[in-house]
Design an enzyme around this catalytic site. Structure first.
Site, PDB file in Angstrom:
ATOM      1  N   LYS A 115      40.417  34.675  40.677  1.00 16.68           N
ATOM      2  CA  LYS A 115      41.857  34.480  40.925  1.00 16.68           C
ATOM      3  C   LYS A 115      42.137  33.960  42.329  1.00 16.68           C
ATOM      4  CE  LYS A 115      41.708  35.811  36.945  1.00 16.68           C
ATOM      5  NZ  LYS A 115      41.367  34.723  36.038  1.00 16.68           N
ATOM      6  N   GLU A 199      49.544  40.959  46.866  1.00 15.67           N
ATOM      7  CA  GLU A 199      50.719  40.119  46.617  1.00 15.67           C
ATOM      8  C   GLU A 199      51.969  40.980  46.624  1.00 15.67           C
ATOM      9  OE1 GLU A 199      50.410  38.235  42.803  1.00 15.67           O
ATOM     10  OE2 GLU A 199      49.071  36.669  43.519  1.00 15.67           O
ATOM     11  N   HIS A 234      49.692  44.968  28.626  1.00 14.69           N
ATOM     12  CA  HIS A 234      49.013  43.674  28.751  1.00 14.69           C
ATOM     13  C   HIS A 234      48.548  43.091  27.434  1.00 14.69           C
ATOM     14  CE1 HIS A 234      49.480  44.202  32.968  1.00 14.69           C
ATOM     15  NE2 HIS A 234      48.767  45.302  32.961  1.00 14.69           N
ATOM     16  N   ARG A 291      40.787  28.518  28.100  1.00 12.35           N
ATOM     17  CA  ARG A 291      40.399  28.573  26.681  1.00 12.35           C
ATOM     18  C   ARG A 291      41.612  28.228  25.815  1.00 12.35           C
ATOM     19  NH1 ARG A 291      41.740  33.834  28.378  1.00 12.35           N
ATOM     20  NH2 ARG A 291      43.575  34.548  27.246  1.00 12.35           N
TER      21      ARG A 291
HETATM   22  C1  MV4 Z   1      52.161  40.405  38.900  1.00 11.87           C
HETATM   23  C2  MV4 Z   1      53.306  41.151  38.558  1.00 11.87           C
HETATM   24  C3  MV4 Z   1      54.269  41.319  39.520  1.00 11.87           C
HETATM   25  N1  MV4 Z   1      54.091  40.799  40.752  1.00 11.87           N
HETATM   26  N2  MV4 Z   1      52.042  39.905  40.133  1.00 11.87           N
HETATM   27  C4  MV4 Z   1      49.739  41.157  34.847  1.00 11.87           C
HETATM   28  C5  MV4 Z   1      48.825  40.232  34.155  1.00 11.87           C
HETATM   29  C6  MV4 Z   1      48.280  39.363  35.209  1.00 11.87           C
HETATM   30  N3  MV4 Z   1      48.128  38.027  34.715  1.00 11.87           N
HETATM   31  C7  MV4 Z   1      49.241  39.437  36.321  1.00 11.87           C
HETATM   32  N4  MV4 Z   1      50.180  40.465  35.988  1.00 11.87           N
HETATM   33  C8  MV4 Z   1      51.247  40.727  36.798  1.00 11.87           C
HETATM   34  N5  MV4 Z   1      51.177  40.204  38.036  1.00 11.87           N
HETATM   35  C9  MV4 Z   1      52.995  40.122  41.040  1.00 11.87           C
HETATM   36  N6  MV4 Z   1      52.833  39.632  42.257  1.00 11.87           N
HETATM   37  C10 MV4 Z   1      53.393  41.687  37.278  1.00 11.87           C
HETATM   38  C11 MV4 Z   1      52.362  41.485  36.394  1.00 11.87           C
HETATM   39  C12 MV4 Z   1      52.544  42.105  35.118  1.00 11.87           C
HETATM   40  C13 MV4 Z   1      52.681  41.372  33.959  1.00 11.87           C
HETATM   41  C14 MV4 Z   1      52.599  39.995  33.956  1.00 11.87           C
HETATM   42  C15 MV4 Z   1      52.741  39.285  32.802  1.00 11.87           C
HETATM   43  C16 MV4 Z   1      52.968  39.953  31.611  1.00 11.87           C
HETATM   44  C17 MV4 Z   1      53.026  41.298  31.582  1.00 11.87           C
HETATM   45  C18 MV4 Z   1      52.886  42.031  32.745  1.00 11.87           C
HETATM   46  C19 MV4 Z   1      52.968  43.416  32.689  1.00 11.87           C
HETATM   47  C20 MV4 Z   1      52.817  44.135  33.828  1.00 11.87           C
HETATM   48  C21 MV4 Z   1      52.599  43.483  35.037  1.00 11.87           C
END
Ligand code: MV4
Length: 494
Positions: A115, A199, A234, A291
């Site tokens: 990442k 972050e 998730h 993918r």
């Molecule tokens: C985040 C966020 C809030 N702020 N980053 C979860 C999956 C991963 N791809 C990154 N994720 C998140 N990153 C920051 N800076 C909240 C999430 C997140 C989330 C993101 C997408 C879909 C569902 C989620 C559920 C919880 C947290």
């Protein structure tokens, strides 16, 4: 490319084979002992058993799969999703064996798999990202400075993580040191890489991802967005395209950013660029999935593009069959994931035999599945039974079709998430489009699924039936109480 091997199972193996067949390409299935009777094995032109049920002894055996390719004269491998699909080491071995992997280069997988390196590659293209550390942090004081600078709460993320794995939220500055130590040691043991970064935490975001396609001639296009905010721990529950909140300006800006992310790693094939969108509609690049994704059908429905065919064309060295200007959004599509899980029991897998299995049909309905009536759902893999996709002229029609299709779907023998999905897409917040990634946590309790009025009506009906049958001496079950019969009826219903 005359013969391809599908290094996967279930619905996605079948879905890939269908496109190959339409292109006149022969197909080879590899399968584990648990999947002997699966439809994807029967559908393939050739099929080879590669080992016992656990995926570590079958679907993850890259060398064995490559050996099968050599034996059968296979010239391309489609990895589907999961298993080996984002494994750069496997991609490299496939290449060295002189076989074409239908997917991006090992180098692109590596850059996007980490990442931090993904963010650093993207940074050169001025792509919006959540403020935070540029590199890995191990020094607590440096982490504290960053946290105070970007503002609390912050998230600690594992660089080798992704999809929510290895994330920790920190609300107070004095928790940061301890949480960081934990995150680092967790990342080290889970991924063999203890790199973490920080972050700012975006509080109520939407998860919107952009489908991209790139060929090896410099063409990169986006196939619009998928809204994936309705998820549980998730795990995506409902996906749709387009998103109810994007304006055409924002869509174009995010589409360009997504194409730039693809350019930043010289991407080739189908990929997905994930963004968070905050309540002010600011968007931030999170990660790229290298993918074909589970939810790709909603993009196919609104664009008319067969993503698997395009993947194969690109892998053969051809140009994409269309340009950005050829693409437009046609109507609206929804997808729900039908899992063999019990929503009343904390979504515990409820694997068993599909005693009854009848698919919905009719206008605007697509079912991507890998099961037939009478089959057992294996305990060794993801318990997804099917993806149910509907398409309509607009969002309301797609939702109405989905409700109708869910009601037509008849599954007995195990509990499923059909009723849960039906609840989700009829919830006022979903219908209005005003929801975020906390939707399920905010609104779902198991009680919402036993509509008490429905239950009372059933008890009344069964009581009447029993009273009648005891008078007439007919065959209706007299052994158990109406309440018990209702609970049994609910169990087998879907
Ligand atoms: C985040 C966020 C809030 N702020 N980053 C979860 C999956 C991963 N791809 C990154 N994720 C998140 N990153 C920051 N800076 C909240 C999430 C997140 C989330 C993101 C997408 C879909 C569902 C989620 C559920 C919880 C947290």
């Amino acid at each position: 490319m005359r013969k391809i091997l599908i290094a996967n199972r279930g619905e996605i193996a079948l879905r890939v084979m269908r496109s190959a067949k339409e292109m006149g390409i022969a197909t080879v299935a590899v399968y584990s002992e648990a999947d002997r009777n699966a439809p994807f094995v029967k559908y393939a032109d050739q099929a080879v058993c590669i080992g016992p049920p656990p995926s570590s002894q079958s679907y993850l055996l890259g060398d064995k799969i490559i050996a099968v390719c050599k034996e059968l004269g296979v010239d391309g491998i489609h990895p589907g999703y999961g298993f080996l699909s984002e494994n750069a080491g496997f991609a490299r071995k496939v290449k060295e064996a002189g076989i074409t992997l239908i997917g991006p280069s090992p180098e692109a997988m590596e850059v996007m798999g980490d990442k931090l390196s993904a963010k650093n590659a993207a940074r050169k293209y001025n792509i919006p990202m959540v403020p935070g550390t540029e590199g890995a942090v191990s020094d607590v004081d440096e982490a504290k400075r960053t946290a105070l600078e970007v503002g609390l709460p912050v998230l600690i993320k594992a660089s080798a993580g992704g999809g929510g794995k290895g994330m920790r939220i920190v609300e107070h500055i004095d928790e940061l040191g301890e949480q960081m130590e934990r995150a680092i040691s967790e990342a080290q043991s889970a991924f063999g890489d203890g790199s973490v970064f920080i972050e700012r935490y975006v509080a109520g975001p939407r998860h919107i991802e952009i489908q991209v396609l790139a060929d090896n001639h410099g063409n990169v296009v986006y196939l619009f967005e998928r809204e994936c905010s309705i998820q549980r721990r998730h795990q995506k529950v409902v996906e749709e395209a387009p998103s109810a909140i994007l304006t055409s300006e924002l869509r174009a800006a995010m589409g360009k950013s997504a194409c730039d992310v693809a350019r930043s790693c010289q991407y080739s094939g189908a990929g997905t660029v994930e963004f968070l969108v905050d309540e002010n509609r600011n968007y931030y690049f999170l990660e790229m999935n290298t993918r074909l994704q589970v939810e790709h059908p909603v993009s196919e429905m609104i664009t008319g593009i067969d993503l698997v065919k395009e993947q194969i064309r690109v892998a053969r060295g051809e140009q994409l069959s269309f340009t950005q200007d050829d693409l437009k959004i046609n109507g609206h599509a929804l997808e729900i994931r039908v899992y063999a899980e019990d929503p009343a029991n904390n979504f515990l897998p409820d694997i068993g035999k599909l005693v009854t299995y009848r698919r919905p049909m009719g206008p605007g309905v697509r079912v991507d599945d890998g099961f037939e009536e009478g089959m057992d759902i294996p305990i060794y893999y993801d318990p997804m039974i099917a993806k149910l996709i509907t398409h309509g002229k607009d969002r309301d029609e797609a939702i109405a079709r989905m409700v109708r299709a869910i009601d037509e779907y008849t599954i007995t023998g195990c509990q499923t998430t059909l009723g849960f999905c039906r609840w989700a897409i009829q919830h006022p917040a979903f219908v209005s489009g005003d929801f975020d990634t906390h939707f399920v946590k905010k609104y779902f309790t198991p009680e919402v699924l036993n509509s008490s009025s429905e239950e009372e009506m059933l008890v009344a009906a069964l009581t009447a039936a029993q009273a009648l049958s005891s008078k007439t001496g007919s065959t209706a079950s007299q052994s158990s109480s109406p309440e018990k019969q209702v609970s049994q009826w609910k169990k087998v219903r879907r």
